[in-house]
Design an enzyme around this catalytic site. Structure first.
Site, PDB file in Angstrom:
ATOM      1  N   GLY A  87      -5.971  -1.038   8.815  1.00 55.25           N
ATOM      2  CA  GLY A  87      -6.341  -0.589   7.462  1.00 55.25           C
ATOM      3  C   GLY A  87      -5.107  -0.402   6.612  1.00 55.25           C
ATOM      4  N   ASN A  88      -5.254   0.287   5.495  1.00 57.30           N
ATOM      5  CA  ASN A  88      -4.087   0.600   4.658  1.00 57.30           C
ATOM      6  C   ASN A  88      -4.324   1.921   3.949  1.00 57.30           C
ATOM      7  OD1 ASN A  88      -5.331   0.003   1.977  1.00 57.30           O
ATOM      8  ND2 ASN A  88      -5.570  -2.011   2.936  1.00 57.30           N
ATOM      9  N   TYR A  89      -3.363   2.321   3.126  1.00 54.88           N
ATOM     10  CA  TYR A  89      -3.378   3.668   2.559  1.00 54.88           C
ATOM     11  C   TYR A  89      -4.220   3.809   1.285  1.00 54.88           C
ATOM     12  CZ  TYR A  89       0.556   4.590   5.662  1.00 54.88           C
ATOM     13  OH  TYR A  89       1.354   4.756   6.753  1.00 54.88           O
ATOM     14  N   ALA A 144      -7.370  -2.916  -1.991  1.00 53.73           N
ATOM     15  CA  ALA A 144      -6.261  -3.362  -1.149  1.00 53.73           C
ATOM     16  C   ALA A 144      -6.906  -4.047   0.062  1.00 53.73           C
ATOM     17  CB  ALA A 144      -5.417  -2.177  -0.735  1.00 53.73           C
TER      18      ALA A 144
END
Ligand code: PMT
Length: 400
Positions: free
Chosen positions: A208-210, A276
């Site tokens: 995943g990402n932030y 994102a």
């Protein structure tokens, strides 16, 4: 600009309540439909009779006006409004609305209001300067509320300082300016992607990402407030949105986001791609939890995800507008321009992780907008709600 606009004017218990009379008269003269909601303390400073005469409508104060089962619906009022203006706003009301203490009709109306909210504080200088008041105002700013700063001058206490409610004419100017800048997006349909994607490794792990979704949700709110119908395709986030114009579709992976975006895009006027999206996913996602067998290294093979922006750019029809984001760490403008061209975007919003307060998770962002000719408009660091307004302003110039 104010003709036909539905404006709730909230009046609270301050000596500056007399200015509400001028304010309401000014708004009505400009053609606005005004509904006054007054707090119990407000009625100690100005009579509902004065305010209802000036606004041409009964003033609302109580949840239950008669003892006959009828009641005032703060929810209907919140949906009716094009804007809510709390003027004067006391320290007590500011504190209550910042913390959701819904113990009167004005505050329940505020909590139900989907329209932009303007707050004109009025209080003594020390109350205004107190960290509690300032923190409450900062909190309201993060909700996207617009604070109309009080002026300096002689106060009711005869002390001189900052705390005088801004003059009615200036407040009306703020509203006029706001509506003038707001290009109406009624009858436009906009799809927005927001948040991260999760790419499943096994039943307990993902890539995943932030991304928190804050920027994408602020965009959804800004579009909805201008009357657009918004389809918000959201990755897993804890953000919430409750606006009648917004339909939220929850997805998890880039593939799911791609499928939803591709099916919705042919039916909308514009797309804003703020998510994102993971560029890669595991080549194989396991059905069972991967066990740690030994201290041997584990290699995860990744395969590229479909590029949603490029795919929408490829099917974009005449008249549709496609907006992308570029999140960069180096060579920012060159990379953003390259994405704009490759993905057939109409403009791209560049945010750089090199800038403090920009990008993931924070409440602020610092952006540049780059158009197809390569022209770059730079914006200062702002709250994401304000950044969203700048982006939607730009979108509106292309859509209308
Ligand atoms: O959610 P927040 O915490 O508020 O943070 C906001 C944000 C930093 C996520 C947001 O402002 C932002 O920059 N979003 C885009 C992040 C990104 O993935 O940028 P990119 O440069 O990798 O992608 C370029 C564009 O292509 C983006 O519009 C992206 O949505 C899109 N893309 C990318 C990959 C992919 N497979 N499909 C896509 O559609």
């Amino acid at each position: 600009m104010l003709k036909g606009k539905n404006i709730i004017v909230g009046v609270t218990g301050s000596i500056a309540a007399y200015k509400a009379a001028y304010l309401i008269r000014g708004l009505v003269k400009k053609g606005a439909n005004v509904q006054v909601v007054i707090t119990p303390a407000g009625k100690e400073f100005i009579t509902p009779l004065t305010l209802s005469t000036l606004s041409n409508a009964p003033v609302i104060s109580e949840f239950f006006s008669n003892r006959d089962g009828s009641w005032n619906s703060h929810v209907d009022l919140g949906l009716w409004a094009d804007a809510m203006l709390i003027a004067p706003a006391t320290a007590a009301t500011i504190g209550k609305i910042a913390n959701g203490i819904a113990d009167n009709m004005l505050i329940t109306t505020y909590l139900s209001c989907k329209a932009p909210v303007f707050i004109a504080p009025a209080m003594d200088l020390d109350m205004f300067a107190h960290p509690t008041t300032q923190q409450n105002l900062d909190r309201l700013r993060t909700f996207g509320n617009r604070i109309i700063e009080p002026a300096e001058g002689e106060l009711a206490s005869h002390l001189i300082g900052k705390g005088r409610m801004e003059e009615p004419d200036s407040i009306i100017c703020v509203l006029e300016h706001f509506f003038a800048e707001q290009k109406d997006l009624r009858e436009k349909k906009i799809v927005i992607t927001a948040g991260p994607t999760y790419e499943k490794i096994d039943p307990v792990r993902f890539i995943g990402n932030y991304s928190s979704g804050k920027m994408g949700y602020a965009l959804a709110k800004a579009c909805a407030e201008r009357g657009a119908e918004v389809i918000l395709i959201s990755g897993p986030v804890s953000e919430t949105i409750a606006h009648p114009n917004v339909t939220r579709i929850d997805v998890e992976s880039a593939d799911e986001m791609y499928n939803e975006a591709m099916s919705v895009f042919p039916h909308v006027d514009a797309g804003i791609l703020c998510a994102a999206v993971a560029d890669y996913k595991p080549a194989v996602s396991m059905d069972k939890k991967i066990k740690r067998e030994s201290s041997a290294e584990l290699t995860l093979q990744l395969t590229p995800n479909k590029d949603i922006a490029a795919s929408l750019g490829a099917i974009k029809k005449e008249g549709q507008v496609l907006v992308g984001f570029a999140l960069e760490t180096n060579n920012e403008e060159a990379h953003a321009l390259d994405k704009l061209k490759r993905k057939n975007l109409d403009f791209i919003v560049l945010n750089s992780l090199k800038e403090k307060g920009a990008g993931f998770r924070c409440d602020t962002n610092k952006i540049s907008i780059i158009d197809q000719k390569g022209a770059i408009a730079e914006f200062p660091l702002k709250l994401k709600q304000e950044v969203a307004v700048d982006i939607v302003d730009k979108l509106a110039t292309l859509l209308l």
